[in-house]
Write an enzyme that holds these catalytic residues in place. Sequence first.
Site, PDB file in Angstrom:
ATOM      1  N   ALA A   2      43.265  43.503  -2.721  1.00 25.34           N
ATOM      2  CA  ALA A   2      42.107  42.991  -3.461  1.00 25.34           C
ATOM      3  C   ALA A   2      42.539  42.467  -4.820  1.00 25.34           C
ATOM      4  CB  ALA A   2      41.084  44.104  -3.628  1.00 25.34           C
ATOM      5  N   GLY A  16       1.846 -14.177   5.690  1.00 25.95           N
ATOM      6  CA  GLY A  16       1.016 -13.542   6.713  1.00 25.95           C
ATOM      7  C   GLY A  16       1.689 -13.458   8.073  1.00 25.95           C
ATOM      8  N   ARG A  48       0.806  -1.219   0.000  1.00 22.77           N
ATOM      9  CA  ARG A  48       0.000   0.000   0.000  1.00 22.77           C
ATOM     10  C   ARG A  48       0.845   1.277   0.000  1.00 22.77           C
ATOM     11  NH1 ARG A  48      -3.654  -2.444   4.806  1.00 22.77           N
ATOM     12  NH2 ARG A  48      -1.755  -3.716   5.001  1.00 22.77           N
ATOM     13  N   ASN A  90      39.664  39.560   8.656  1.00 19.76           N
ATOM     14  CA  ASN A  90      38.609  40.049   7.775  1.00 19.76           C
ATOM     15  C   ASN A  90      38.788  39.427   6.390  1.00 19.76           C
ATOM     16  OD1 ASN A  90      36.385  41.553   7.061  1.00 19.76           O
ATOM     17  ND2 ASN A  90      37.642  43.238   6.296  1.00 19.76           N
ATOM     18  N   GLN A 114      11.738 -14.753   6.718  1.00 19.61           N
ATOM     19  CA  GLN A 114      10.471 -15.404   6.368  1.00 19.61           C
ATOM     20  C   GLN A 114      10.503 -15.551   4.844  1.00 19.61           C
ATOM     21  OE1 GLN A 114       6.957 -13.009   6.917  1.00 19.61           O
ATOM     22  NE2 GLN A 114       5.577 -14.766   6.845  1.00 19.61           N
ATOM     23  N   TYR A 174      34.433  31.212  -0.428  1.00 20.50           N
ATOM     24  CA  TYR A 174      34.608  29.789  -0.138  1.00 20.50           C
ATOM     25  C   TYR A 174      35.817  29.594   0.760  1.00 20.50           C
ATOM     26  CZ  TYR A 174      35.756  24.889  -0.464  1.00 20.50           C
ATOM     27  OH  TYR A 174      36.062  23.598  -0.130  1.00 20.50           O
TER      28      TYR A 174
HETATM   29  C1  UD1 Z   1      -2.381  -6.115  11.164  1.00 18.85           C
HETATM   30  C2  UD1 Z   1      -3.386  -7.003  11.914  1.00 18.85           C
HETATM   31  C3  UD1 Z   1      -4.596  -6.137  12.268  1.00 18.85           C
HETATM   32  C4  UD1 Z   1      -4.165  -4.968  13.125  1.00 18.85           C
HETATM   33  C5  UD1 Z   1      -3.065  -4.155  12.448  1.00 18.85           C
HETATM   34  C6  UD1 Z   1      -2.493  -3.171  13.425  1.00 18.85           C
HETATM   35  C7  UD1 Z   1      -3.100  -9.260  11.008  1.00 18.85           C
HETATM   36  C8  UD1 Z   1      -3.646 -10.314  10.133  1.00 18.85           C
HETATM   37  N1  UD1 Z   1      -3.764  -8.108  11.075  1.00 18.85           N
HETATM   38  O1  UD1 Z   1      -3.007  -5.673   9.968  1.00 18.85           O
HETATM   39  O2  UD1 Z   1      -5.556  -6.919  12.986  1.00 18.85           O
HETATM   40  O3  UD1 Z   1      -5.286  -4.147  13.399  1.00 18.85           O
HETATM   41  O4  UD1 Z   1      -2.004  -5.010  11.990  1.00 18.85           O
HETATM   42  O5  UD1 Z   1      -1.578  -2.314  12.824  1.00 18.85           O
HETATM   43  O6  UD1 Z   1      -2.100  -9.479  11.664  1.00 18.85           O
HETATM   44  N2  UD1 Z   1       4.334  -9.027   8.082  1.00 18.85           N
HETATM   45  C9  UD1 Z   1       5.288 -10.026   8.060  1.00 18.85           C
HETATM   46  N3  UD1 Z   1       5.077 -11.109   7.259  1.00 18.85           N
HETATM   47  C10 UD1 Z   1       3.940 -11.249   6.508  1.00 18.85           C
HETATM   48  C11 UD1 Z   1       2.985 -10.227   6.561  1.00 18.85           C
HETATM   49  C12 UD1 Z   1       3.198  -9.129   7.367  1.00 18.85           C
HETATM   50  O7  UD1 Z   1       6.323  -9.953   8.724  1.00 18.85           O
HETATM   51  O8  UD1 Z   1       3.847 -12.262   5.809  1.00 18.85           O
HETATM   52  C13 UD1 Z   1       4.617  -7.845   8.934  1.00 18.85           C
HETATM   53  C14 UD1 Z   1       4.573  -6.529   8.162  1.00 18.85           C
HETATM   54  O9  UD1 Z   1       5.868  -6.178   7.706  1.00 18.85           O
HETATM   55  C15 UD1 Z   1       4.039  -5.535   9.183  1.00 18.85           C
HETATM   56  C16 UD1 Z   1       3.248  -6.402  10.143  1.00 18.85           C
HETATM   57  O10 UD1 Z   1       3.588  -7.729   9.890  1.00 18.85           O
HETATM   58  O11 UD1 Z   1       5.067  -4.882   9.899  1.00 18.85           O
HETATM   59  C17 UD1 Z   1       1.729  -6.221   9.939  1.00 18.85           C
HETATM   60  O12 UD1 Z   1       1.422  -6.504   8.596  1.00 18.85           O
HETATM   61  P1  UD1 Z   1       0.384  -5.624   7.779  1.00 18.85           P
HETATM   62  O13 UD1 Z   1       0.218  -6.217   6.463  1.00 18.85           O
HETATM   63  O14 UD1 Z   1       0.738  -4.218   7.875  1.00 18.85           O
HETATM   64  O15 UD1 Z   1      -0.946  -5.902   8.643  1.00 18.85           O
HETATM   65  P2  UD1 Z   1      -2.227  -5.001   8.733  1.00 18.85           P
HETATM   66  O16 UD1 Z   1      -3.063  -5.216   7.536  1.00 18.85           O
HETATM   67  O17 UD1 Z   1      -1.884  -3.622   9.083  1.00 18.85           O
HETATM   68 CA    CA Z   2      -0.011  -2.517   9.196  1.00 17.24          CA
END
Ligand code: UD1
Ligand code: CA
Length: 467
Positions: A429, A83, A20, A383, A78, A372
């Site tokens: 000068a 997720g 995003r 000066n 990861q 400079y």
């Molecule tokens: C997440 C929460 C949401 C919460 C919000 C708060 C989940 C499913 N949802 O949503 O309930 O209200 O944060 O800010 O957790 N990340 C990983 N690996 C992945 C995916 C994400 O390390 O595979 C990390 C991202 O880099 C980020 C964090 O997890 O720092 C949260 O991920 P993001 O996609 O921003 O989650 P939200 O949609 O904001």
């Molecule tokens: Ca987030």
Amino acid sequence: MYNMRMNLSVVILAAGRGKRMRSSIPKVLHEILGRPMLQYSIDAVKALRPEKLVVVVGNSSETVSKRINDKNVTFVLQKRLLGTGNALSVARNSLKGPGKDTVLALNGDCPLITSATLKTLLKKHRRDGNVLSFLSFIDDSLSGYGRVIRNDNGDVTGIVEDKHATSEEKSIFRELNGGVYIMEPEALDWLGRIRKNSSSGEYYLTDIVNIISKKRGKVGAYQCAPEEIRGINSREELHEITMLLNRGNVFKLMKKGVTFIKPDSSFVHSSVSVGKDTVVYPNTFIEGRTAIGKNCIIFPGTRIYQSILGDGVTVKDNTLIEESRIRSGSVIGPFAHIRPGSIIGRNVKIGNFVEVKNTRVGDGSKASHLTYLGDAEIGRDVNIGAGTITCNYDGVDKCKTVIESGAFIGSDSQLVAPVKIGKRAYVAAGSTITKDVPEGNLSISRAKQKNLKKWVARKQSGVKKKN
Ligand code: UD1
Ligand code: CA
């Protein structure tokens, strides 16, 4: 009294793509007031002195670990971004004595989080003997957060992600998930039970709340203010949170007696200190470990990075000061550039369009216009006339210019380094100085002036004849 340090490990989730943001830079590396977003969470958790601090990286993992470059952090990869639930599972294996530690897991995109908020959550978690605790907040103006589901008794039974929540659920459940969790080992044991979400293909960490609640494990959600927990998913949120953090830094200085004419247009890093009765005009940037003294005036359009200014310094409009020191009473600018390694003494004047680099300027000296000064050592009460240039670079090496106390450098002079101008010496000068000038001497090096009588009239009559 329990010891907070005992058996606490931290996992920061920072592997996400940050789609995003629409950026080629990983989201967690976007800078906020001089620090990458991720650094804020790292700094906040350090105060809890965790046994182990793990950051899960995935998207551009090497760029992230290189930029953060912190020996207290263990980076865990990861491989597939499946997720937040999957991210924590991956991290778990690398925790010290897995199965023993209490784990604080938090998203790496929430830079407003403070160690005080985290400590409070940890206290409540332990007080209530929960298996899992997390932070929540209420702000009806925000979207994109998981919604905390509570039953009729008010017990937390799950979290539903915003994009999967029905409008009815959204109207009933207004409490939002902050993405900061404390889990006991038994909670972590349920990570493997999280099922892939059928529409997004991700394993949601938030699903663990429902799983634990079904098993009658004790879950607690603790509300805090949105200003403590809001996250960043988009450029708009990056801006909003930058402004919140900036306002915090500026107001902290205002409380100590600093005037900001227009706080939202002065950007101040958290590591900055400013003395009493200093006035900061709009459109200014005070960055890095900068310390500004008392009774200074910082006029508009100025950026000061990693520098020390004494008391009563005036920085006039549109000036850039980097990694330098300006002693008390000096006046710098307008339109001056003080480059790294410069030490400007007391009551010095550095005026319009003057560039100073890696140069020491003694007390009471003046370089008021168009000059400079590079790699120079300038004594007291010198000066420097308009248009003076230290020619410090011969194409291969940088050489030094020494101008001793009381010397006078006439306008439009070039001092070809290495060269030394002795005490109280004068440079006429328009001179190009290639040899040392001894103390008290006048040095002049320019073609002798000839005035040709009636030259203009002769020239003009010659032109007429031709026509
Ligand atoms: C997440 C929460 C949401 C919460 C919000 C708060 C989940 C499913 N949802 O949503 O309930 O209200 O944060 O800010 O957790 N990340 C990983 N690996 C992945 C995916 C994400 O390390 O595979 C990390 C991202 O880099 C980020 C964090 O997890 O720092 C949260 O991920 P993001 O996609 O921003 O989650 P939200 O949609 O904001
Ligand atoms: Ca987030």
